[in-house]
Design a protein around this motif. Structure first.
Motif, short mmCIF file in Angstrom:
data_model
loop_
_atom_site.label_atom_id
_atom_site.label_comp_id
_atom_site.label_asym_id
_atom_site.label_seq_id
_atom_site.Cartn_x
_atom_site.Cartn_y
_atom_site.Cartn_z
N LEU A 46 0.83 -1.21 0.00
CA LEU A 46 0.00 0.00 0.00
C LEU A 46 0.86 1.26 0.00
O LEU A 46 0.55 2.24 -0.69
N THR A 47 1.92 1.23 0.76
CA THR A 47 2.83 2.38 0.82
C THR A 47 3.46 2.65 -0.55
O THR A 47 3.60 3.80 -0.95
N THR A 48 3.83 1.61 -1.25
CA THR A 48 4.41 1.76 -2.59
C THR A 48 3.42 2.42 -3.54
O THR A 48 3.77 3.33 -4.29
N ILE A 49 2.17 1.98 -3.49
CA ILE A 49 1.15 2.56 -4.37
C ILE A 49 0.89 4.01 -4.02
O ILE A 49 0.82 4.87 -4.90
N VAL A 50 0.75 4.31 -2.73
CA VAL A 50 0.47 5.69 -2.32
C VAL A 50 1.64 6.61 -2.63
O VAL A 50 1.45 7.73 -3.12
N TYR A 51 2.87 6.15 -2.39
CA TYR A 51 4.03 6.98 -2.70
C TYR A 51 4.14 7.25 -4.20
O TYR A 51 4.38 8.39 -4.61
N ALA A 52 3.93 6.23 -5.00
CA ALA A 52 3.98 6.43 -6.45
C ALA A 52 2.88 7.37 -6.91
O ALA A 52 3.09 8.21 -7.80
N TRP A 53 1.71 7.27 -6.31
CA TRP A 53 0.60 8.18 -6.65
C TRP A 53 0.96 9.63 -6.30
O TRP A 53 0.70 10.54 -7.09
N MET A 54 1.57 9.83 -5.12
CA MET A 54 1.93 11.18 -4.71
C MET A 54 2.99 11.77 -5.63
O MET A 54 2.90 12.94 -6.03
N VAL A 55 4.00 11.01 -5.98
CA VAL A 55 5.07 11.51 -6.83
C VAL A 55 4.56 11.75 -8.24
O VAL A 55 4.86 12.78 -8.86
N THR A 56 3.74 10.84 -8.76
CA THR A 56 3.20 10.98 -10.11
C THR A 56 2.27 12.19 -10.21
O THR A 56 2.29 12.90 -11.21
N SER A 57 1.49 12.43 -9.17
CA SER A 57 0.55 13.55 -9.19
C SER A 57 1.22 14.89 -8.91
O SER A 57 0.60 15.93 -9.09
N GLY A 58 2.43 14.86 -8.41
CA GLY A 58 3.16 16.10 -8.14
C GLY A 58 2.87 16.68 -6.77
O GLY A 58 3.18 17.84 -6.52
N TYR A 59 2.28 15.89 -5.88
CA TYR A 59 2.01 16.38 -4.53
C TYR A 59 3.29 16.36 -3.71
O TYR A 59 4.09 15.44 -3.81
N PRO A 60 3.49 17.38 -2.87
CA PRO A 60 4.68 17.36 -2.01
C PRO A 60 4.49 16.34 -0.89
O PRO A 60 3.37 16.06 -0.46
N ILE A 61 5.58 15.79 -0.43
CA ILE A 61 5.50 14.82 0.66
C ILE A 61 5.63 15.59 1.97
O ILE A 61 6.65 15.54 2.67
N GLU A 62 4.57 16.31 2.29
CA GLU A 62 4.50 17.10 3.51
C GLU A 62 3.04 17.34 3.84
O GLU A 62 2.16 17.18 2.99
#
Length: 90
Positions: A46-62
């Protein structure tokens, strides 16, 4: 229909990773190499999917997105360790 896809992804994250890797360029756009995808498939799906979604969408990790990432890590770790704890209790 998108809600059904999210529910299926949460129920079967490893199947979702395999389908996303084979049928789309989702993980390539997130700049995850094959090693990270395989490790994510085995340990934290699940973490892999969510992280890839955040990076692909351009959301900051904060902020809220960091909280979502932490929650998925906790869900993954709970899913991994919960079975062992219940087996030891019996």
């Amino acid at each position: 229909m998108p809600c059904l896809l999210v529910v299926l992804m949460l129920a079967f994250p490893r199947v979702a990773i395999a389908l996303l890797y084979l049928l789309t360029s989702f993980f390539e756009r997130a700049h995850l190499g094959i090693l990270l995808v395989v490790l994510g498939f085995v340990f934290l799906p699940l973490t892999t999917i969510v992280y890839a979604w955040m990076v692909t969408s351009g959301y900051p990790i904060e902020g809220v997105y960091l909280v979502a990432l932490i929650v998925t890590v906790l869900l993954d770790l709970g899913a991994i360790g919960g079975g062992g704890y219940s087996r030891r209790r019996n």
